[in-house]
Scaffold this active site. Structure first.
Site, short mmCIF file in Angstrom:
data_model
loop_
_atom_site.label_atom_id
_atom_site.label_comp_id
_atom_site.label_asym_id
_atom_site.label_seq_id
_atom_site.Cartn_x
_atom_site.Cartn_y
_atom_site.Cartn_z
N GLU A 274 -5.30 -6.76 12.92
CA GLU A 274 -4.48 -6.60 11.70
C GLU A 274 -4.19 -5.13 11.43
O GLU A 274 -4.54 -4.61 10.36
CB GLU A 274 -5.24 -7.21 10.51
N GLY A 276 -2.44 -1.81 10.17
CA GLY A 276 -1.44 -1.47 9.16
C GLY A 276 -1.08 0.00 9.28
O GLY A 276 -0.02 0.38 9.78
N ARG A 277 -2.02 0.85 8.88
CA ARG A 277 -1.80 2.30 8.83
C ARG A 277 -1.27 2.86 10.16
O ARG A 277 -0.34 3.65 10.17
CB ARG A 277 -3.13 2.98 8.50
N ARG A 313 -2.40 8.65 -2.87
CA ARG A 313 -3.54 8.88 -1.97
C ARG A 313 -4.31 10.18 -2.27
O ARG A 313 -5.54 10.16 -2.32
CB ARG A 313 -3.11 8.83 -0.50
N TYR A 317 -8.05 9.23 -3.33
CA TYR A 317 -9.05 9.39 -2.27
C TYR A 317 -9.28 10.85 -1.88
O TYR A 317 -9.88 11.12 -0.83
CB TYR A 317 -8.60 8.66 -0.99
N CYS A 344 1.49 13.80 -16.36
CA CYS A 344 0.53 14.46 -17.24
C CYS A 344 -0.90 14.07 -16.91
O CYS A 344 -1.56 13.34 -17.66
CB CYS A 344 0.84 14.11 -18.69
N GLU A 345 -1.37 14.49 -15.77
CA GLU A 345 -2.74 14.23 -15.33
C GLU A 345 -3.15 15.40 -14.44
O GLU A 345 -2.38 15.82 -13.57
CB GLU A 345 -2.81 12.98 -14.43
N TYR A 372 0.56 3.06 2.91
CA TYR A 372 -0.10 3.20 1.62
C TYR A 372 0.56 4.29 0.78
O TYR A 372 -0.12 5.05 0.07
CB TYR A 372 -1.61 3.45 1.81
N1 LLP Z 1 -6.88 -6.26 7.20
C1 LLP Z 1 -7.50 -6.28 6.01
C2 LLP Z 1 -8.20 -7.49 5.58
C3 LLP Z 1 -7.44 -5.13 5.18
O1 LLP Z 1 -8.06 -5.16 4.00
C4 LLP Z 1 -6.75 -3.98 5.62
C5 LLP Z 1 -6.67 -2.78 4.78
C6 LLP Z 1 -6.10 -4.03 6.88
C7 LLP Z 1 -6.21 -5.17 7.64
C8 LLP Z 1 -5.32 -2.86 7.43
O2 LLP Z 1 -6.15 -1.79 7.76
P1 LLP Z 1 -5.53 -0.49 8.48
O3 LLP Z 1 -5.07 -0.88 9.87
O4 LLP Z 1 -4.38 -0.03 7.67
O5 LLP Z 1 -6.64 0.48 8.51
N2 LLP Z 1 -4.97 2.44 0.35
C9 LLP Z 1 -5.94 2.98 1.29
C10 LLP Z 1 -6.21 2.01 2.43
C11 LLP Z 1 -6.72 0.65 1.99
C12 LLP Z 1 -6.90 -0.31 3.13
C13 LLP Z 1 -7.19 -1.67 2.64
N3 LLP Z 1 -7.28 -2.68 3.66
C14 LLP Z 1 -5.45 4.34 1.78
O6 LLP Z 1 -4.39 4.78 1.36
O7 LLP Z 1 -6.13 5.00 2.57
#
Ligand code: LLP
Length: 422
Positions: A274, A276-277, A313, A317, A344-345, A372
């Site tokens: 899965e 994403g990033r 971000r 973080y 304003c933060e 993200y």
């Molecule tokens: N699968 C599940 C169940 C997840 O919760 C996530 C991300 C992914 C896959 C995708 O993970 P990746 O390949 O993107 O690492 N907003 C945060 C990141 C939160 C990730 C949440 N879950 C940031 O900007 O760093």
């Protein structure tokens, strides 16, 4: 990850388009994505997986613009969703429902019904209570729900605590030690079909070892279940690799697979991932314009038109993201700046202590903003959300209009005016 940013004649380009041109044409703040980079990043997973039976389910939460999803759907990608909203986006973008996995700790009965109706690949179930609700919902709908249990392998992903998810103390999944009993209970449910097991240990992981540790624990469980007559069809290792923001030494997908795939040799289960990033982060930038330069004693501020509502971000973080001017042909002096937004933060900053050669009116790019970024943006301070643009070679496509005031107040209502004067 693949990069389509280049510098030509002191100007930053994404593919064949000068980013200054995008900033002037579409205004700022503006997210801009490279289609070629999205495609290459997805294909890196496909190529590294080779002959391994697999399903790559892009994690929609990283960037859910329908044009991004459409680009990946056209490549045959599957999708990892966490809400009915993400499900509808995938369907709208032409994604195949049979390649969707549905994650998330709090799916509602309504969301389950819709996912059953369109025939998703499986539900990644995170608790026994959810399993019971899914069994009931499937029974009412007269169908059988395919299920993978999300287990918590208790592996330290060595990432920021807010994006670490695979430790016992996190809210996600079920304890891997309790999983066999849950599977045995689920196997007796009339409207549940057990198809897999999944985990997700965290995000922005830049080492391979935590993934391998997690896989080894999943494999032990899979074999234990087989001994009890439960044969699973897939193993889902969760999110993908971290990306390069600053000076991280990120392994390639090839390196990762070279270590992971031998673990699966001779097995019949399909590998599900899965990511994403790693698909979208380096494919996108956030463009912003310097509004004012200001000095408070020995601190300099570059006040820009993008804020924490556009890119959360850094505030949430303490994430470090590179900031560069779109045009480096400048007569200004280099100085050190905090790059801050109009909200304003005190936490409203994009970067601190950055050496930049800039003046008011200059455009800047925030790098690796394709994941993200827009998806976490809000209307805080009644700011409309940014425009989004996709670049494909020399072409630019607006894939989301900048929000207007009408967008901001859509759905809001004034109270009836009192006739009694109070
Ligand atoms: N699968 C599940 C169940 C997840 O919760 C996530 C991300 C992914 C896959 C995708 O993970 P990746 O390949 O993107 O690492 N907003 C945060 C990141 C939160 C990730 C949440 N879950 C940031 O900007 O760093």
């Amino acid at each position: 990850m693949y990069n389509t940013v280049s510098t030509q004649n002191h100007r930053l380009y994404l593919e064949d388009v000068a980013l200054e041109q995008v900033a002037t044409q579409f205004g700022t703040p503006c997210y801009v994505y490279s289609k070629a980079a999205l495609v290459k990043n997805y294909q890196a997973y496909q190529a590294a997986l080779g002959d391994q039976k697999h399903l790559i389910c892009y994690a929609v939460k990283a960037n859910s613009n329908i044009a991004v999803l459409q680009t990946l759907a056209a490549l045959g990608a599957g999708f990892d969703i966490v809400s009915a909203g993400e499900l509808e986006r995938v369907l709208m973008a032409g994604g195949d429902p049979a390649k969707i996995v549905f994650s998330g700790v709090a799916k509602t009965a309504g969301e389950m019904r819709r996912a059953l109706e369109v025939g998703i690949h499986c539900f990644n179930v995170e608790s026994e209570a959810e399993l019971d609700l899914l069994n009931r919902t499937a029974a009412e709908a007269g169908c059988v729900a395919s299920v993978s249990m999300r287990v918590n392998p208790d592996v330290d992903a060595k990432t920021h605590p807010y994006i670490s998810t695979g430790l016992k103390e996190n809210k996600f999944g079920v304890d891997i030690n309790l999983a066999p009993a849950i599977y045995e209970r689920a196997a007796k449910m009339t409207n549940i079909s057990l198809v897999g097991v999944d985990c997700h240990i965290g995000s922005q992981i830049t080492e391979i070892t935590p993934f391998i540790d997690a896989m080894d624990r999943l494999l032990l469980l899979v074999d234990q279940l087989k001994d009890h007559g439960i044969q699973l069809q897939h193993i889902d290792i969760g999110g993908g690799l971290g990306v390069h923001y600053q000076n991280e030494d990120v392994p390639s997908v090839d390196d990762y697979m070279a270590q992971l795939l031998p673990r699966l040799e001779g097995r019949q289960e399909m590998l599900v991932m899965e990511p994403g990033r790693s698909i979208t982060a380096n494919a996108g930038l956030l463009l912003t314009q310097v509004q004012f330069i200001k000095s408070n004693g020995d601190k300099n501020f570059a006040i820009v038109d993008a804020a924490m509502n556009d890119m959360l971000r850094p505030a949430l973080y303490q994430a470090w993201m590179d900031i560069q001017p779109l045009n480096t042909d400048s007569s200004s002096a280099e100085r050190q700046y905090d790059v801050v937004g109009p909200v304003c933060e005190t936490g409203d900053f994009l970067g601190k202590d950055r050496n930049l050669t800039i003046a008011a009116g200059d455009y800047l790019a925030l790098f690796s903003a394709g994941a993200y970024g827009f998806v976490m943006s809000s209307n805080y301070n009644s700011r409309g959300r940014a425009a989004e643009v996709m670049i494909d070679g020399a072409e630019t496509h607006k894939i989301r209009a900048r929000e207007t005031f009408d967008d901001l107040v859509r759905g809001e209502q004034l109270l009836p005016v009192s006739t009694e004067g109070h």
